[in-house]
Scaffold this motif. Structure first.
Motif, PDB file in Angstrom:
ATOM      1  N   CYS A  73       0.860  -1.186   0.000  1.00 32.89           N
ATOM      2  CA  CYS A  73       0.000   0.000   0.000  1.00 32.89           C
ATOM      3  C   CYS A  73       0.894   1.232   0.000  1.00 32.89           C
ATOM      4  O   CYS A  73       1.755   1.386   0.869  1.00 32.89           O
ATOM      5  CB  CYS A  73      -0.890  -0.008   1.240  1.00 32.89           C
ATOM      6  N   VAL A  74       0.698   2.105  -0.985  1.00 32.50           N
ATOM      7  CA  VAL A  74       1.414   3.382  -1.017  1.00 32.50           C
ATOM      8  C   VAL A  74       0.506   4.407  -0.347  1.00 32.50           C
ATOM      9  O   VAL A  74      -0.674   4.530  -0.688  1.00 32.50           O
ATOM     10  CB  VAL A  74       1.757   3.801  -2.462  1.00 32.50           C
ATOM     11  N   VAL A  75       1.068   5.120   0.615  1.00 31.32           N
ATOM     12  CA  VAL A  75       0.301   6.069   1.421  1.00 31.32           C
ATOM     13  C   VAL A  75       0.867   7.474   1.230  1.00 31.32           C
ATOM     14  O   VAL A  75       2.066   7.691   1.382  1.00 31.32           O
ATOM     15  CB  VAL A  75       0.352   5.686   2.922  1.00 31.32           C
ATOM     16  N   TYR A  76      -0.018   8.412   0.894  1.00 28.22           N
ATOM     17  CA  TYR A  76       0.350   9.827   0.753  1.00 28.22           C
ATOM     18  C   TYR A  76      -0.327  10.598   1.877  1.00 28.22           C
ATOM     19  O   TYR A  76      -1.523  10.428   2.128  1.00 28.22           O
ATOM     20  CB  TYR A  76      -0.147  10.396  -0.576  1.00 28.22           C
ATOM     21  N   HIS A  77       0.424  11.474   2.534  1.00 25.64           N
ATOM     22  CA  HIS A  77      -0.146  12.397   3.510  1.00 25.64           C
ATOM     23  C   HIS A  77      -0.076  13.797   2.915  1.00 25.64           C
ATOM     24  O   HIS A  77       1.015  14.297   2.624  1.00 25.64           O
ATOM     25  CB  HIS A  77       0.617  12.341   4.840  1.00 25.64           C
ATOM     26  N   MET A  78      -1.227  14.396   2.731  1.00 26.52           N
ATOM     27  CA  MET A  78      -1.333  15.701   2.087  1.00 26.52           C
ATOM     28  C   MET A  78      -1.789  16.744   3.106  1.00 26.52           C
ATOM     29  O   MET A  78      -2.501  16.425   4.058  1.00 26.52           O
ATOM     30  CB  MET A  78      -2.352  15.646   0.939  1.00 26.52           C
ATOM     31  N   HIS A  79      -1.382  17.989   2.868  1.00 28.49           N
ATOM     32  CA  HIS A  79      -1.769  19.082   3.760  1.00 28.49           C
ATOM     33  C   HIS A  79      -2.129  20.304   2.922  1.00 28.49           C
ATOM     34  O   HIS A  79      -1.360  20.721   2.070  1.00 28.49           O
ATOM     35  CB  HIS A  79      -0.623  19.412   4.706  1.00 28.49           C
ATOM     36  N   SER A  80      -3.298  20.847   3.196  1.00 25.50           N
ATOM     37  CA  SER A  80      -3.689  22.116   2.607  1.00 25.50           C
ATOM     38  C   SER A  80      -3.320  23.202   3.615  1.00 25.50           C
ATOM     39  O   SER A  80      -3.992  23.374   4.632  1.00 25.50           O
ATOM     40  CB  SER A  80      -5.197  22.151   2.323  1.00 25.50           C
ATOM     41  N   LEU A  81      -2.240  23.914   3.334  1.00 22.63           N
ATOM     42  CA  LEU A  81      -1.781  24.939   4.262  1.00 22.63           C
ATOM     43  C   LEU A  81      -2.773  26.091   4.351  1.00 22.63           C
ATOM     44  O   LEU A  81      -2.990  26.656   5.428  1.00 22.63           O
ATOM     45  CB  LEU A  81      -0.405  25.453   3.832  1.00 22.63           C
ATOM     46  N   VAL A  82      -3.391  26.431   3.241  1.00 22.79           N
ATOM     47  CA  VAL A  82      -4.363  27.527   3.208  1.00 22.79           C
ATOM     48  C   VAL A  82      -5.557  27.216   4.102  1.00 22.79           C
ATOM     49  O   VAL A  82      -6.048  28.077   4.830  1.00 22.79           O
ATOM     50  CB  VAL A  82      -4.823  27.791   1.757  1.00 22.79           C
ATOM     51  N   ASN A  83      -6.023  25.965   4.046  1.00 25.31           N
ATOM     52  CA  ASN A  83      -7.198  25.553   4.812  1.00 25.31           C
ATOM     53  C   ASN A  83      -6.856  24.851   6.120  1.00 25.31           C
ATOM     54  O   ASN A  83      -7.760  24.480   6.868  1.00 25.31           O
ATOM     55  CB  ASN A  83      -8.063  24.616   3.963  1.00 25.31           C
ATOM     56  N   ASN A  84      -5.565  24.632   6.367  1.00 29.06           N
ATOM     57  CA  ASN A  84      -5.101  23.895   7.542  1.00 29.06           C
ATOM     58  C   ASN A  84      -5.860  22.576   7.696  1.00 29.06           C
ATOM     59  O   ASN A  84      -6.491  22.300   8.718  1.00 29.06           O
ATOM     60  CB  ASN A  84      -5.224  24.731   8.816  1.00 29.06           C
ATOM     61  N   HIS A  85      -5.808  21.775   6.635  1.00 29.61           N
ATOM     62  CA  HIS A  85      -6.535  20.503   6.618  1.00 29.61           C
ATOM     63  C   HIS A  85      -5.624  19.406   6.093  1.00 29.61           C
ATOM     64  O   HIS A  85      -4.853  19.625   5.162  1.00 29.61           O
ATOM     65  CB  HIS A  85      -7.789  20.634   5.730  1.00 29.61           C
ATOM     66  N   ARG A  86      -5.721  18.229   6.689  1.00 28.85           N
ATOM     67  CA  ARG A  86      -4.886  17.087   6.300  1.00 28.85           C
ATOM     68  C   ARG A  86      -5.733  15.982   5.678  1.00 28.85           C
ATOM     69  O   ARG A  86      -6.906  15.832   5.990  1.00 28.85           O
ATOM     70  CB  ARG A  86      -4.123  16.548   7.501  1.00 28.85           C
ATOM     71  N   LEU A  87      -5.066  15.204   4.835  1.00 33.39           N
ATOM     72  CA  LEU A  87      -5.735  14.122   4.111  1.00 33.39           C
ATOM     73  C   LEU A  87      -4.740  12.994   3.890  1.00 33.39           C
ATOM     74  O   LEU A  87      -3.568  13.236   3.607  1.00 33.39           O
ATOM     75  CB  LEU A  87      -6.235  14.648   2.759  1.00 33.39           C
TER      76      LEU A  87
END
Length: 166
Positions: A73-87
């Protein structure tokens, strides 16, 4: 406006439909699992969408699940700095053909993270500009973080229970 997990999930489902396989929220972080063939499309969409703006990749790694049909399983951790939200995004791959598209065209930071994931798990990032081992020796023909080998050498005498009063 602060992003909600439900809003991000709805946007992804409306764009990619049935290619989004599942979603859950462990520890309040939206975790989306999708088919591996659209990883680059999803990453581009998350980066370019004016409402989402997930323009920072905090981490990219792999996990080996030896008891599953699709073991890697390849896992990506993303962050929207503008919205301060993680995915968190997950893409499962078969161990006999662990190929997925590189994310280096969207996130420059993916370059070294993909090399490390290749080095330790054997995931092949198709289109990567320089996919070669980064920490292990080039002649190594195994991937040390796969759960294919015993954790310890059973022949070691210093690990016998009798030495520890057991």
């Amino acid at each position: 406006m602060a992003l909600e997990n439900s809003f991000v999930l709805e946007k992804l489902k409306s764009k990619f439909g049935e290619q989004i396989l599942s979603a859950e929220e462990p520890y309040c972080m939206l975790t989306v699992t999708a088919v591996k063939d659209i990883n680059l499309e999803i990453l581009k969409y998350l980066y370019e969408d004016p409402e989402l703006q997930f323009q920072f990749m905090t981490d990219l790694c792999a996990v080996h699940y030896p008891d599953q049909l699709l073991q890697l399983c390849v896992v990506y951790h993303m962050h929207s700095l503008v919205n301060n939200h993680r995915l968190r995004l997950k893409f499962y791959l078969p161990i006999d053909n662990p190929v997925i598209q590189t994310a280096t065209s969207v996130y420059a930071a993916a370059n070294w993270m993909e090399r490390e994931t290749f080095d330790f798990f054997g995931v092949i990032f198709e289109g990567h500009p320089n996919l070669k081992r980064i920490l292990n020796v080039d002649t190594m023909d195994v991937y040390p973080l796969r759960k294919e080998y015993p954790l310890e050498d059973p022949n070691r005498v210093d690990k016998k229970d009798s030495f520890f009063g057991r």
